[in-house]
Scaffold this active site. Structure first.
Site, PDB file in Angstrom:
ATOM      1  N   GLY A  46       5.975  -4.328  -2.554  1.00 17.04           N
ATOM      2  CA  GLY A  46       4.624  -3.578  -2.712  1.00 17.04           C
ATOM      3  C   GLY A  46       4.459  -2.331  -1.846  1.00 17.04           C
ATOM      4  CD  GLN A  51       2.108   0.315   3.000  1.00 17.34           C
ATOM      5  OE1 GLN A  51       2.006  -0.235   1.718  1.00 17.34           O
ATOM      6  NE2 GLN A  51       3.029  -0.311   3.929  1.00 17.34           N
ATOM      7  CB  CYS A  94       4.029  -4.829   6.197  1.00 20.11           C
ATOM      8  SG  CYS A  94       3.115  -3.208   5.726  1.00 20.11           S
ATOM      9  CG  LEU A  95       8.145  -1.474   2.846  1.00 18.75           C
ATOM     10  CD1 LEU A  95       7.946  -0.293   1.612  1.00 18.75           C
ATOM     11  CD2 LEU A  95       9.524  -1.755   3.047  1.00 18.75           C
ATOM     12  CG  HIS A 136       0.768  -7.282   2.515  1.00 16.73           C
ATOM     13  ND1 HIS A 136       1.309  -8.092   3.277  1.00 16.73           N
ATOM     14  CD2 HIS A 136       0.788  -6.189   2.603  1.00 16.73           C
ATOM     15  CE1 HIS A 136       1.890  -6.983   4.283  1.00 16.73           C
ATOM     16  NE2 HIS A 136       1.775  -6.057   3.556  1.00 16.73           N
ATOM     17  CD  GLU A 137       1.223  -3.992  -0.767  1.00 19.14           C
ATOM     18  OE1 GLU A 137       0.892  -2.941  -0.314  1.00 19.14           O
ATOM     19  OE2 GLU A 137       2.217  -4.507  -0.504  1.00 19.14           O
ATOM     20  CG  HIS A 140      -1.583  -1.866   3.285  1.00 21.10           C
ATOM     21  ND1 HIS A 140      -1.283  -1.536   4.590  1.00 21.10           N
ATOM     22  CD2 HIS A 140      -0.465  -2.639   2.834  1.00 21.10           C
ATOM     23  CE1 HIS A 140      -0.104  -1.993   4.805  1.00 21.10           C
ATOM     24  NE2 HIS A 140       0.296  -2.593   3.658  1.00 21.10           N
TER      25      HIS A 140
END
Ligand code: NI
Length: 172
Positions: A46, A51, A94-95, A136-137, A140
């Protein structure tokens, strides 16, 4: 499609509040495609637009990459309409928070609304990994990282580790 670098914490851009997309244009579809490319390039499931430095409320998720098939789904202006009282715990990563994983407790089921890549309003009920991933996304988009859900001690340890890793990378 363009693979764009992913911003890692600590970085003030990751705390930005993203704004709604007014109209789903080709530019937004191109952004979603670039996000998918960047997500696959980093082995993620995701990604939120912030990001890659774009403060727009756009997410891309693909939980179904097992057989090498790609099916990225774009969620534009996603909103949670309902969340269950029942919670679930998943180990999250997370990336933008490399090398750190920890358990996060969130509502187990949610109902949400979003625009698809054609600009059509869609509703979705999600549970399991998809429910967690969407939350989670969506965090962000409000400048929240999964480490913000951890205890103060765990969060400060994570931030210290991230800052150190970043400094090492800069001096390498
Ligand atoms: Ni993330």
């Amino acid at each position: 499609m363009t693979l764009r670098p992913i911003i890692t914490a600590p970085d003030p851009r990751l705390q930005a509040m993203s704004t709604d997309v007014e109209t789903v244009t080709d530019e937004i579809r191109k952004l979603a495609d670039d996000m998918a490319e960047s997500m696959y390039g980093a082995d993620g499931i995701g990604l939120a637009a912030i990001q890659i430095g774009i403060a727009k409320r756009v997410l891309v998720i693909d939980l179904d990459q097992k057989e090498g098939k790609r099916n990225p789904v774009a969620y534009i202006n996603p909103k949670i309409l309902w969340a269950s009282e029942e919670t679930a715990v998943f180990e999250e990563g997370c990336l933008s928070v490399p090398e750190i994983w920890d358990d996060v407790e969130r509502p187990a089921r949610i109902k949400c609304e979003y625009l698809d890549r054609d600009g059509k309003k869609q509703q979705l009920e999600a549970d399991g990994l998809l429910a967690t991933c969407l939350q989670h996304e969506m965090d962000h988009l409000n400048g929240v990282l999964f480490i913000d859900h951890l205890s103060r001690l765990k969060k400060s340890m994570a931030l210290r580790k991230l800052t150190k890793a970043k400094k090492l990378k800069e001096t390498a």
